[in-house]
Design an enzyme around this catalytic site. Structure first.
Site, PDB file in Angstrom:
ATOM      1  N   CYS A  76       0.825  -1.212   0.000  1.00  0.00           N
ATOM      2  CA  CYS A  76       0.000   0.000   0.000  1.00  0.00           C
ATOM      3  C   CYS A  76       0.864   1.270   0.000  1.00  0.00           C
ATOM      4  O   CYS A  76       1.495   1.571  -0.993  1.00  0.00           O
ATOM      5  CB  CYS A  76      -1.017  -0.025   1.140  1.00  0.00           C
ATOM      6  SG  CYS A  76      -2.331   1.206   0.952  1.00  0.00           S
ATOM      7  N   HIS A 174      -3.821  -4.958   0.015  1.00  0.00           N
ATOM      8  CA  HIS A 174      -3.372  -5.442   1.321  1.00  0.00           C
ATOM      9  C   HIS A 174      -3.475  -6.962   1.371  1.00  0.00           C
ATOM     10  O   HIS A 174      -4.552  -7.493   1.626  1.00  0.00           O
ATOM     11  CB  HIS A 174      -4.247  -4.849   2.432  1.00  0.00           C
ATOM     12  CG  HIS A 174      -4.017  -3.401   2.667  1.00  0.00           C
ATOM     13  ND1 HIS A 174      -3.049  -2.938   3.534  1.00  0.00           N
ATOM     14  CD2 HIS A 174      -4.621  -2.311   2.154  1.00  0.00           C
ATOM     15  CE1 HIS A 174      -3.077  -1.617   3.541  1.00  0.00           C
ATOM     16  NE2 HIS A 174      -4.013  -1.211   2.704  1.00  0.00           N
ATOM     17  N   GLU A 176      -2.469  -8.887   3.688  1.00  0.00           N
ATOM     18  CA  GLU A 176      -2.788  -9.277   5.065  1.00  0.00           C
ATOM     19  C   GLU A 176      -4.271  -9.129   5.386  1.00  0.00           C
ATOM     20  O   GLU A 176      -4.748  -9.634   6.406  1.00  0.00           O
ATOM     21  CB  GLU A 176      -1.940  -8.467   6.058  1.00  0.00           C
ATOM     22  CG  GLU A 176      -2.373  -7.048   6.301  1.00  0.00           C
ATOM     23  CD  GLU A 176      -2.033  -6.039   5.208  1.00  0.00           C
ATOM     24  OE1 GLU A 176      -2.316  -4.841   5.427  1.00  0.00           O
ATOM     25  OE2 GLU A 176      -1.486  -6.435   4.150  1.00  0.00           O
TER      26      GLU A 176
END
Length: 192
Positions: A76, A174, A176
């Protein structure tokens, strides 16, 4: 050990939690020696480009990060700071990728927030990941498509969903926060 770069940006803890869930040890640090000795380096973040770059320069991290030889993943804001410059705060960035970061034109569709898939996937980062698979995005700025682009997402206009140059990788999305597909991508990076 995996080093997660500490530079006063948000969302770093969720990256560490994802690595722990995958069975990997990591440390959140801005210590030069620890970063340079790590097996892998992750440069995540949510925040504002000019203040983040100011922190990196104050800590001398701008020079450390561009000198890293081990596999390196920006996420990001991390991706955006790895480019030449950003329109956000007219910021000169690290210059690892030869592309500019632009702001999406202001519409009711900005920020780009939610799940989206790619129109292009290339390289080992996307092993066993398909064009139908979606990743989670939250951003108002994007890196233009360039020779380092390995994944393209089309939102208002095409942009670099992922970049790669030598040992440097980066994703605008992202991983995650992207459920099983994101974990698969993180595993692919950790196996490099």
């Amino acid at each position: 050990m995996i080093a997660i770069i500490k530079y006063n940006a948000g969302n770093i803890q969720s990256v560490q939690n994802a690595l722990t869930n995958l069975g990997y040890e990591s440390v959140i640090t801005d210590d030069h020696a620890t970063i340079l000795a790590a097996e892998k380096v992750i440069f995540p973040g949510v925040g504002e480009a000019s203040s983040a770059m100011q922190y990196l320069k104050e800590k001398g991290l701008n020079e450390v990060l561009t000198a890293i030889k081990q596999p390196f993943l920006g996420i990001c804001l991390g991706l955006q700071l790895m480019c030449k410059s950003s329109e956000e705060g007219s910021t000169e960035c690290l210059g690892i990728f030869d592309t500019e970061v632009k702001q999406f034109p202001p519409t009711d569709k900005v920020p780009h927030m939610g799940w989206n898939n790619s129109t292009q996937l290339e390289g080992s980062l996307f092993l066993n990941i398909n064009l139908e698979d979606s990743f989670y995005y939250v951003h108002s700025y994007f890196a233009e498509v360039c020779e380092n682009t390995i994944s393209v997402c089309d939102y208002i206009e095409p942009f670099s969903a992922a970049l790669h140059k030598n040992n440097f990788y980066a994703t605008q999305f992202h991983p995650e926060k992207s459920a099983d597909i994101g974990m698969k991508l993180l595993k692919n990076f950790l196996k490099l």
